[in-house]
Scaffold this motif. Structure first.
Motif, PDB file in Angstrom:
ATOM      1  N   LYS A   1       0.826  -1.217   0.000  1.00  0.00           N
ATOM      2  CA  LYS A   1       0.000   0.000   0.000  1.00  0.00           C
ATOM      3  C   LYS A   1       0.859   1.265   0.000  1.00  0.00           C
ATOM      4  CE  LYS A   1      -4.060  -2.096   2.073  1.00  0.00           C
ATOM      5  NZ  LYS A   1      -4.959  -2.158   3.219  1.00  0.00           N
ATOM      6  N   GLU A   2       2.003   1.212   0.673  1.00  0.00           N
ATOM      7  CA  GLU A   2       2.901   2.376   0.677  1.00  0.00           C
ATOM      8  C   GLU A   2       3.530   2.552  -0.711  1.00  0.00           C
ATOM      9  OE1 GLU A   2       2.872   4.378   3.117  1.00  0.00           O
ATOM     10  OE2 GLU A   2       2.072   3.175   4.744  1.00  0.00           O
ATOM     11  N   LEU A   3       3.863   1.423  -1.344  1.00  0.00           N
ATOM     12  CA  LEU A   3       4.419   1.516  -2.703  1.00  0.00           C
ATOM     13  C   LEU A   3       3.344   2.006  -3.676  1.00  0.00           C
ATOM     14  CD1 LEU A   3       6.660  -1.687  -2.782  1.00  0.00           C
ATOM     15  CD2 LEU A   3       7.423   0.688  -2.607  1.00  0.00           C
TER      16      LEU A   3
ATOM     17  N   ASN B   1       7.968  15.295  -3.487  1.00  0.00           N
ATOM     18  CA  ASN B   1       8.502  15.029  -2.143  1.00  0.00           C
ATOM     19  C   ASN B   1       7.693  13.934  -1.456  1.00  0.00           C
ATOM     20  OD1 ASN B   1      10.723  16.689  -2.032  1.00  0.00           O
ATOM     21  ND2 ASN B   1       9.539  18.480  -1.426  1.00  0.00           N
ATOM     22  N   GLN B   2       6.394  13.931  -1.745  1.00  0.00           N
ATOM     23  CA  GLN B   2       5.530  12.905  -1.139  1.00  0.00           C
ATOM     24  C   GLN B   2       5.914  11.500  -1.638  1.00  0.00           C
ATOM     25  OE1 GLN B   2       3.491  13.733   1.250  1.00  0.00           O
ATOM     26  NE2 GLN B   2       2.868  11.605   1.567  1.00  0.00           N
ATOM     27  N   ILE B   3       6.342  11.405  -2.885  1.00  0.00           N
ATOM     28  CA  ILE B   3       6.775  10.099  -3.428  1.00  0.00           C
ATOM     29  C   ILE B   3       7.906   9.557  -2.566  1.00  0.00           C
ATOM     30  CG2 ILE B   3       7.883   8.925  -5.386  1.00  0.00           C
ATOM     31  CD1 ILE B   3       6.598  11.103  -7.210  1.00  0.00           C
TER      32      ILE B   3
ATOM     33  N   HIS C   1      -7.102   9.453   0.144  1.00  0.00           N
ATOM     34  CA  HIS C   1      -6.189   8.301   0.150  1.00  0.00           C
ATOM     35  C   HIS C   1      -5.461   8.202   1.495  1.00  0.00           C
ATOM     36  CE1 HIS C   1      -3.389   5.281  -1.110  1.00  0.00           C
ATOM     37  NE2 HIS C   1      -2.393   6.065  -0.738  1.00  0.00           N
ATOM     38  N   GLU C   2      -4.975   9.335   1.984  1.00  0.00           N
ATOM     39  CA  GLU C   2      -4.249   9.315   3.259  1.00  0.00           C
ATOM     40  C   GLU C   2      -5.148   8.864   4.405  1.00  0.00           C
ATOM     41  OE1 GLU C   2      -1.152   9.312   3.711  1.00  0.00           O
ATOM     42  OE2 GLU C   2      -0.674   9.814   1.653  1.00  0.00           O
ATOM     43  N   LYS C   3      -6.441   9.219   4.321  1.00  0.00           N
ATOM     44  CA  LYS C   3      -7.379   8.772   5.369  1.00  0.00           C
ATOM     45  C   LYS C   3      -7.499   7.252   5.370  1.00  0.00           C
ATOM     46  CE  LYS C   3     -10.251  12.911   5.608  1.00  0.00           C
ATOM     47  NZ  LYS C   3     -11.568  13.473   5.283  1.00  0.00           N
ATOM     48  N   THR C   4      -7.476   6.643   4.190  1.00  0.00           N
ATOM     49  CA  THR C   4      -7.567   5.167   4.143  1.00  0.00           C
ATOM     50  C   THR C   4      -6.285   4.559   4.724  1.00  0.00           C
ATOM     51  OG1 THR C   4      -6.662   4.845   1.921  1.00  0.00           O
ATOM     52  CG2 THR C   4      -9.028   5.215   2.050  1.00  0.00           C
ATOM     53  N   ILE C   5      -5.143   5.194   4.458  1.00  0.00           N
ATOM     54  CA  ILE C   5      -3.875   4.689   5.019  1.00  0.00           C
ATOM     55  C   ILE C   5      -3.887   4.818   6.545  1.00  0.00           C
ATOM     56  CG2 ILE C   5      -1.356   5.030   5.092  1.00  0.00           C
ATOM     57  CD1 ILE C   5      -2.202   3.744   2.471  1.00  0.00           C
ATOM     58  N   THR C   6      -4.420   5.925   7.038  1.00  0.00           N
ATOM     59  CA  THR C   6      -4.536   6.096   8.501  1.00  0.00           C
ATOM     60  C   THR C   6      -5.348   4.949   9.090  1.00  0.00           C
ATOM     61  OG1 THR C   6      -4.415   8.496   8.267  1.00  0.00           O
ATOM     62  CG2 THR C   6      -5.373   7.667  10.311  1.00  0.00           C
TER      63      THR C   6
ATOM     64  N   GLU D   1       2.927  10.023  11.980  1.00  0.00           N
ATOM     65  CA  GLU D   1       3.195  10.411  10.589  1.00  0.00           C
ATOM     66  C   GLU D   1       1.885  10.655   9.833  1.00  0.00           C
ATOM     67  OE1 GLU D   1       5.857  11.239   9.162  1.00  0.00           O
ATOM     68  OE2 GLU D   1       5.723  10.812   7.026  1.00  0.00           O
ATOM     69  N   GLN D   2       0.887   9.828  10.081  1.00  0.00           N
ATOM     70  CA  GLN D   2      -0.386   9.986   9.372  1.00  0.00           C
ATOM     71  C   GLN D   2      -1.095  11.282   9.758  1.00  0.00           C
ATOM     72  OE1 GLN D   2       0.378   7.736   6.748  1.00  0.00           O
ATOM     73  NE2 GLN D   2      -1.747   8.395   6.590  1.00  0.00           N
ATOM     74  N   VAL D   3      -0.900  11.744  10.983  1.00  0.00           N
ATOM     75  CA  VAL D   3      -1.482  13.034  11.368  1.00  0.00           C
ATOM     76  C   VAL D   3      -0.870  14.118  10.465  1.00  0.00           C
ATOM     77  CG1 VAL D   3      -1.689  14.749  13.219  1.00  0.00           C
ATOM     78  CG2 VAL D   3      -1.901  12.302  13.754  1.00  0.00           C
ATOM     79  N   GLU D   4       0.446  14.049  10.275  1.00  0.00           N
ATOM     80  CA  GLU D   4       1.143  15.016   9.404  1.00  0.00           C
ATOM     81  C   GLU D   4       0.692  14.902   7.953  1.00  0.00           C
ATOM     82  OE1 GLU D   4       5.431  15.200   9.307  1.00  0.00           O
ATOM     83  OE2 GLU D   4       5.475  15.003  11.485  1.00  0.00           O
ATOM     84  N   GLU D   5       0.573  13.653   7.500  1.00  0.00           N
ATOM     85  CA  GLU D   5       0.211  13.435   6.092  1.00  0.00           C
ATOM     86  C   GLU D   5      -1.160  14.037   5.773  1.00  0.00           C
ATOM     87  OE1 GLU D   5       2.023  10.464   3.838  1.00  0.00           O
ATOM     88  OE2 GLU D   5       3.361  11.883   4.758  1.00  0.00           O
ATOM     89  N   GLU D   6      -2.123  13.771   6.659  1.00  0.00           N
ATOM     90  CA  GLU D   6      -3.475  14.304   6.424  1.00  0.00           C
ATOM     91  C   GLU D   6      -3.464  15.828   6.520  1.00  0.00           C
ATOM     92  OE1 GLU D   6      -6.846  12.633   8.407  1.00  0.00           O
ATOM     93  OE2 GLU D   6      -6.062  10.595   8.263  1.00  0.00           O
TER      94      GLU D   6
ATOM     95  N   GLU E   1       8.594  10.264   0.500  1.00  0.00           N
ATOM     96  CA  GLU E   1       8.099   9.878   1.832  1.00  0.00           C
ATOM     97  C   GLU E   1       7.473   8.486   1.798  1.00  0.00           C
ATOM     98  OE1 GLU E   1       6.520  12.260   4.619  1.00  0.00           O
ATOM     99  OE2 GLU E   1       7.500  14.086   3.960  1.00  0.00           O
ATOM    100  N   GLU E   2       6.704   8.231   0.751  1.00  0.00           N
ATOM    101  CA  GLU E   2       6.016   6.927   0.669  1.00  0.00           C
ATOM    102  C   GLU E   2       7.018   5.780   0.487  1.00  0.00           C
ATOM    103  OE1 GLU E   2       3.175   6.885   1.653  1.00  0.00           O
ATOM    104  OE2 GLU E   2       2.413   8.870   1.234  1.00  0.00           O
ATOM    105  N   LEU E   3       8.040   6.035  -0.309  1.00  0.00           N
ATOM    106  CA  LEU E   3       9.061   4.988  -0.489  1.00  0.00           C
ATOM    107  C   LEU E   3       9.771   4.724   0.843  1.00  0.00           C
ATOM    108  CD1 LEU E   3      10.543   6.049  -3.953  1.00  0.00           C
ATOM    109  CD2 LEU E   3       9.016   4.135  -3.496  1.00  0.00           C
ATOM    110  N   ASN E   4       9.953   5.782   1.594  1.00  0.00           N
ATOM    111  CA  ASN E   4      10.567   5.640   2.914  1.00  0.00           C
ATOM    112  C   ASN E   4       9.662   4.842   3.864  1.00  0.00           C
ATOM    113  OD1 ASN E   4      12.527   6.167   4.935  1.00  0.00           O
ATOM    114  ND2 ASN E   4      11.215   7.782   5.743  1.00  0.00           N
ATOM    115  N   HIS E   5       8.351   5.079   3.791  1.00  0.00           N
ATOM    116  CA  HIS E   5       7.425   4.323   4.642  1.00  0.00           C
ATOM    117  C   HIS E   5       7.507   2.819   4.317  1.00  0.00           C
ATOM    118  CE1 HIS E   5       4.707   8.162   4.948  1.00  0.00           C
ATOM    119  NE2 HIS E   5       5.850   8.292   5.577  1.00  0.00           N
ATOM    120  N   ALA E   6       7.528   2.522   3.019  1.00  0.00           N
ATOM    121  CA  ALA E   6       7.608   1.101   2.606  1.00  0.00           C
ATOM    122  C   ALA E   6       8.909   0.485   3.127  1.00  0.00           C
ATOM    123  CB  ALA E   6       7.539   1.002   1.079  1.00  0.00           C
TER     124      ALA E   6
HETATM  125 FE1  FEO Z   1       2.611   6.351   3.711  1.00  0.00          FE
HETATM  126 FE2  FEO Z   1       1.088   8.798   2.947  1.00  0.00          FE
HETATM  127  O1  FEO Z   1       1.178   7.331   3.970  1.00  0.00           O
END
Ligand code: FEO
Length: 165
Positions: A15-17, A44-46, A92-97, A125-130, A48-53
């Motif tokens: 899901k992060e990828l 920049n968000q790309i 999308h970020e809400k579903t990830i949260t 992190e999800q608080v920041e993302e949203e 971040e997501e790769l980092n989450h994965a």
């Molecule tokens: Fe990895 Fe934007 O949540």
């Protein structure tokens, strides 16, 4: 580790990828309409997501668990304007949260304290993302009230946002 929890953590890598893939698509959208400021934020968000994965991947490796990788689906790209695009990023970020909350609940239920602690970073992190996307949406909405053009927001984003290739 509990089998179900492991499967869901592996799925979260996917899901992060997918999130990175979605933001790749959004950056293309913004570049096509010449909004380089928005594109910069999304690029920049790309990262971040790769980092989450990678964080989840590294965690599972450190726990000596088997990681199962699945296909990454193609994102839907029928956005009609920048507002619609950023709104779908927020949704999308809400579903990830919700996914992260679910993983956290699973780790609590299975008394996997290490995973519970590991997931706390993602909860913050999800608080920041949203918040990031909610703030961008507010800015776009303000253009109506202030009678200015979205292009001004884009110009400011281009100046304010740092991007390192
Ligand atoms: Fe990895 Fe934007 O949540």
């Amino acid at each position: 580790m509990d089998k179900n929890l492991l499967e869901n953590l592996s799925l979260q890598i996917n899901k992060e990828l997918y999130s990175a893939y979605l933001y790749f698509a959004m950056s293309i959208y913004f570049l096509e309409i010449n909004m380089e400021g928005f594109a910069k934020v999304i690029k920049n968000q790309i990262k971040e997501e790769l980092n989450h994965a990678k964080k989840i991947y590294n965690y599972l490796l450190s726990r000596d668990e088997e990681i199962i990788l699945n296909d990454i689906k193609a994102p839907d790209t029928n956005w009609i304007n920048p507002y619609d695009t950023i709104k779908s990023a927020l949704e999308h970020e809400k579903t990830i949260t919700n996914d992260i909350k679910h993983l956290y609940e699973m780790s609590k239920e299975t008394k996997d304290y290490a995973t519970e602690v590991f997931l706390q970073w993602f909860i913050e992190e999800q608080v920041e993302e949203e918040s990031k996307f909610r703030c961008l949406l507010d800015k776009i909405e303000q253009t109506k009230n202030l009678g200015c053009e979205i292009i001004h927001i884009d110009r400011n984003l281009k100046l304010d946002e740092e991007y390192i290739e």
